[in-house]
Design a protein around this motif. Structure first.
Motif, short mmCIF file in Angstrom:
data_model
loop_
_atom_site.label_atom_id
_atom_site.label_comp_id
_atom_site.label_asym_id
_atom_site.label_seq_id
_atom_site.Cartn_x
_atom_site.Cartn_y
_atom_site.Cartn_z
N LEU A 115 -45.48 -7.43 25.00
CA LEU A 115 -44.51 -6.66 25.51
C LEU A 115 -43.40 -5.27 24.71
CD1 LEU A 115 -42.46 -10.15 24.24
CD2 LEU A 115 -43.03 -9.39 26.66
N TYR A 116 -44.09 -5.11 23.81
CA TYR A 116 -44.11 -3.50 22.90
C TYR A 116 -44.67 -2.64 23.77
CZ TYR A 116 -44.15 0.63 20.39
OH TYR A 116 -43.86 1.94 19.56
N ASN A 117 -46.17 -2.82 24.07
CA ASN A 117 -47.36 -1.66 25.01
C ASN A 117 -46.48 -1.45 26.13
OD1 ASN A 117 -48.63 -0.47 22.95
ND2 ASN A 117 -49.20 -2.92 22.69
N ARG A 118 -45.83 -2.40 27.51
CA ARG A 118 -45.41 -2.28 28.34
C ARG A 118 -44.08 -2.75 28.39
NH1 ARG A 118 -48.30 -0.58 30.70
NH2 ARG A 118 -48.18 -1.83 32.58
N GLY A 119 -43.57 -2.16 27.49
CA GLY A 119 -41.99 -1.82 27.11
C GLY A 119 -40.80 -2.77 27.62
N VAL A 120 -41.16 -3.98 27.83
CA VAL A 120 -40.76 -5.20 28.51
C VAL A 120 -39.46 -4.81 27.68
CG1 VAL A 120 -40.33 -7.83 28.95
CG2 VAL A 120 -42.44 -6.43 29.22
N TYR A 121 -39.10 -5.31 25.84
CA TYR A 121 -38.11 -4.82 25.44
C TYR A 121 -38.17 -3.33 24.56
CZ TYR A 121 -37.42 -9.72 25.87
OH TYR A 121 -37.25 -10.44 26.73
N PRO A 122 -36.62 -2.39 24.52
CA PRO A 122 -36.90 -1.36 23.86
C PRO A 122 -37.44 -1.29 22.38
CG PRO A 122 -34.84 -2.12 24.74
CD PRO A 122 -35.63 -3.04 24.74
N ALA A 123 -38.61 -0.01 21.91
CA ALA A 123 -38.99 0.28 20.98
C ALA A 123 -38.40 -0.30 19.80
CB ALA A 123 -39.61 1.87 21.25
N GLU A 124 -37.36 0.47 20.03
CA GLU A 124 -36.33 -0.22 18.81
C GLU A 124 -36.19 -1.24 18.60
OE1 GLU A 124 -33.65 1.31 22.45
OE2 GLU A 124 -35.43 2.08 21.22
N SER A 125 -36.17 -2.26 18.98
CA SER A 125 -36.02 -3.78 18.62
C SER A 125 -37.47 -4.76 18.46
CB SER A 125 -35.85 -4.56 20.00
OG SER A 125 -37.03 -4.66 20.80
N PHE A 126 -38.51 -3.18 17.73
CA PHE A 126 -39.65 -4.28 16.97
C PHE A 126 -39.28 -3.21 15.87
CE2 PHE A 126 -39.89 -4.58 21.54
CZ PHE A 126 -41.28 -5.74 21.86
#
Length: 208
Positions: free
Chosen positions: A32-43
């Motif tokens: 989900l992070y590496n494919r940009g499904v959610y904003p990077a700042e939400s990790f």
């Protein structure tokens, strides 16, 4: 006189189940992070498997993955789980863009008799590290997801498994004529997990 002490890493069914279900949780977050499904700042950054990894801080995602891990653990320990697929789809059209496929082979003798297996924790961790590194580098070989996306998880179980009320029966959400990349696998000696990502192929050249 000095003596040497040797130890064996014993793998139980419950221990293997914990390793595999935890792996799915970290893998889902990494995808989900590496494919940009959610904003990077939400990790948020954590360290696991000797690597820096990212975990979603979105409460909905955290709850979804926690509930997923609980159910996967039950199926894994019963030897009933054949495959898990994380599907990434277009938010606007529900078109399937990527399928992250994790096939699972279970040692049925362990499930039926409780016999123990042996494998080094370090060896298992190295195998998982290799998969995580491939996911982290996926941006180099997968097409850019340049539209808002959503995800879902499909579970393939034995036919005699009752569908929990929190799950619904689904079509396989396949991709027509996909490109495929096989990733590394890991094996606890009780559960073996093979990884494959398939994705929509947009490299279609016009013939003139």
């Amino acid at each position: 006189m000095a003596s040497k002490t040797a130890t064996k890493d014993i793998i139980t069914l419950r221990g293997s189940t914990a390793i595999v279900s935890e792996f799915f949780g970290y893998t889902a977050n990494s995808i989900l992070y590496n494919r940009g499904v959610y904003p990077a700042e939400s990790f948020g950054r954590v360290k696991k498997y000797g690597l820096p990894l990212l975990l979603s801080e979105d409460e909905g995602v955290k709850t979804f993955i926690a509930n997923l891990n609980t159910q996967l653990s039950e199926w894994l320990e019963a030897g009933k789980l054949q495959r898990i697929v994380l599907v990434i789809m277009s938010k606007a059209t529900n078109e399937v863009l990527e399928r992250w496929n994790f096939s699972i082979e279970t040692d049925k003798e362990v499930v039926e008799t409780g016999v123990l297996r042996e494998k080094s924790d370090k060896e298992i961790m190295r195998e998982i590290q290799a998969i995580m590194r491939q996911i982290a580098s996926s941006i180099t070989y997968l097409p850019c997801l340049d539209e808002p996306c959503i995800f879902d998880v499909l579970a393939y179980t034995d036919m005699d498994v009752a569908v929990p009320f929190t799950w619904t029966e689904s079509d396989p959400k396949l991709i027509a004529n996909p490109q495929m990349v096989k990733l590394h696998s890991f094996d606890t000696k009780i559960h073996k997990v093979d990884t494959l990502v398939s994705y929509k192929n947009d490299d279609e050249w016009d013939e003139k």
